[in-house]
Enzyme design. Sequence first.
Site, PDB file in Angstrom:
ATOM      1  N   SER A 158       0.878  -1.175  -0.204  1.00 29.47           N
ATOM      2  CA  SER A 158       0.051   0.033   0.080  1.00 29.47           C
ATOM      3  C   SER A 158       0.702   1.269  -0.199  1.00 29.47           C
ATOM      4  CB  SER A 158      -1.111   0.029   1.148  1.00 29.47           C
ATOM      5  OG  SER A 158      -2.009   0.905   0.990  1.00 29.47           O
ATOM      6  N   ASP A 234     -10.024  -5.813  -3.239  1.00 30.11           N
ATOM      7  CA  ASP A 234      -9.456  -4.413  -2.468  1.00 30.11           C
ATOM      8  C   ASP A 234     -10.497  -3.443  -2.308  1.00 30.11           C
ATOM      9  OD1 ASP A 234      -7.891  -2.337  -1.473  1.00 30.11           O
ATOM     10  OD2 ASP A 234      -5.993  -3.650  -2.184  1.00 30.11           O
ATOM     11  N   HIS A 267      -7.247  -6.279   0.930  1.00 27.33           N
ATOM     12  CA  HIS A 267      -6.070  -5.170   1.284  1.00 27.33           C
ATOM     13  C   HIS A 267      -5.352  -5.804   2.249  1.00 27.33           C
ATOM     14  CE1 HIS A 267      -3.936  -1.413   0.333  1.00 27.33           C
ATOM     15  NE2 HIS A 267      -4.178  -1.345   1.646  1.00 27.33           N
TER      16      HIS A 267
HETATM   17  N1  LIG Z   1      -9.041   1.112   7.884  1.00 27.97           N
HETATM   18  C1  LIG Z   1      -7.823   1.209   8.179  1.00 27.97           C
HETATM   19  C2  LIG Z   1      -7.174   1.691   7.040  1.00 27.97           C
HETATM   20  C3  LIG Z   1      -5.536   1.529   7.201  1.00 27.97           C
HETATM   21  C4  LIG Z   1      -5.150   0.167   6.640  1.00 27.97           C
HETATM   22  O1  LIG Z   1      -5.827  -0.262   5.749  1.00 27.97           O
HETATM   23  N2  LIG Z   1      -3.741  -0.001   6.819  1.00 27.97           N
HETATM   24  C5  LIG Z   1      -3.089  -1.136   6.008  1.00 27.97           C
HETATM   25  C6  LIG Z   1      -1.984  -0.538   5.069  1.00 27.97           C
HETATM   26  S1  LIG Z   1      -2.755   0.500   4.050  1.00 27.97           S
HETATM   27  C7  LIG Z   1      -2.327  -1.916   7.019  1.00 27.97           C
HETATM   28  O2  LIG Z   1      -1.452  -2.889   6.757  1.00 27.97           O
HETATM   29  N3  LIG Z   1      -2.970  -2.158   8.397  1.00 27.97           N
HETATM   30  C8  LIG Z   1      -2.524  -2.726   9.470  1.00 27.97           C
HETATM   31  C9  LIG Z   1      -2.629  -4.267   9.467  1.00 27.97           C
HETATM   32  O3  LIG Z   1      -3.697  -4.478   8.954  1.00 27.97           O
HETATM   33  O4  LIG Z   1      -2.063  -5.057  10.112  1.00 27.97           O
HETATM   34  C10 LIG Z   1      -7.485   1.810   9.449  1.00 27.97           C
HETATM   35  O5  LIG Z   1      -8.223   2.772   9.694  1.00 27.97           O
HETATM   36  O6  LIG Z   1      -6.759   1.257  10.395  1.00 27.97           O
END
Ligand SMILES: N[C@@H](CCC(=O)N[C@@H](CS)C(=O)NCC(=O)O)C(=O)O
Length: 292
Positions: A158, A234, A267
Site C-alpha cells: 500500500s 481490495d 487489502h
Molecule cells: N481502515 C484502516 C486503514 C489503514 C489500513 O488499511 N492500513 C493497512 C495498510 S494501508 C494495514 O496494513 N493495516 C495494518 C494491518 O492490517 O495490520 C485503519 O483505519 O486502520
Amino acid sequence: MGARTDMTMDIEHVSQAKVFNGWHKQYRHSSLVLGCEMRFAIFLPSCATQDTPVPVLYWLSGLTCTDENFMQKAGAFRMAEELGIAIVAPDTSPRGESVPDDPDGAYDFGLGAGFYLNATQAPWSEHYHMYDYVVNELPALIEATFPVSSLRSISGHSMGGHGALTIGIKNADRYQSISAFSPITNPMKCPWGQKAFTNYLGPDQDTWKAYDACSLLESNGCALPILVDQGDSDGFLEEQLKPEHLQSAAGAAQAQLELRMQPGYDHSYFFIQSFIEDHLKFHAKYLTQGEG
Ligand SMILES: N[C@@H](CCC(=O)N[C@@H](CS)C(=O)NCC(=O)O)C(=O)O
C-alpha cells in the site's frame, strides 16, 4: 544493552525470538535524519555469519503500521530462512512527542503515514525524511551492525508499495529487484497521495513527481524487475491504488513489470500472507542467484 557501530550510533536491543531456526529481533536507535528515536525489526536467517553475510529485503509497511505488522502477520520467515535472506522492517514515520501529527488525528497522514518522502514544508520538514532514512541511514546502520551484505531488494504494501516502487525506481544502483502488494501506484492522482503531498511537499505539483511511481517511470524508466500483486476485492483499489496506471506507465517505459490481479483477495495481511513466498522467491533470483 547498546551495541556501538562504526557510525558512532548506539542501537538498543528491544526483543528477540527464535523462529524457523533464524531470529526475529527488534532494535531502537537514534536517527540523525529523522531527529528522533526509531524502532526497526530484522529477521536473520540461521546461515547469516560474518563469513557468510546474507542479502537483505527491505519491507515498507502501509498506513497505520509499525515494524510489527509485517513481521507478525506476513508468514515470511520459513521461506526467508530457506532462501537465506534477511528481512528488515522499518517503522512508517518518525515517532515521538516532538513529531507533529495530523491535526485531526487522521490515520492517513502524519504519524504512521510518512509516505517515504523528504518533506519540504513546515512543520513536517523537521522530522519527516523517511526517504533518506530508508535509502541511506537505515541500510548503513544495518550493514555496519549485522552479518549482511550490501545486496538489497525492496518490497512493501500500500503506502509501503508506493515507497518500494519510488525508492527502487530512483535507486536502481542500490537494489536488485522491486516488488509490491496493493501499492499506491499514482499518489498524485488519488486522495491519500494528494493529501500527503500537499502537506509534505506543498502545492507545486511539479515537486510531487519525484515521489510518484508513474511519473518516475515516465521520466526515468526502470532497469530493475518489478513484481506487483493486487487483490481484485481490495476496497481501496479504484479510488486509491489504480494498478492500471502503473501498467500503462510501465508499458510506455518498457519496464519489466509483472502485475498479477488476484481474484477475491482484499487489502489485508491475509492477502500478503498468501503470496509472500512468491515475492521472496522472486527477490532471491536477483539477490542470491545472480540473475538480472
Ligand atoms: N481502515 C484502516 C486503514 C489503514 C489500513 O488499511 N492500513 C493497512 C495498510 S494501508 C494495514 O496494513 N493495516 C495494518 C494491518 O492490517 O495490520 C485503519 O483505519 O486502520
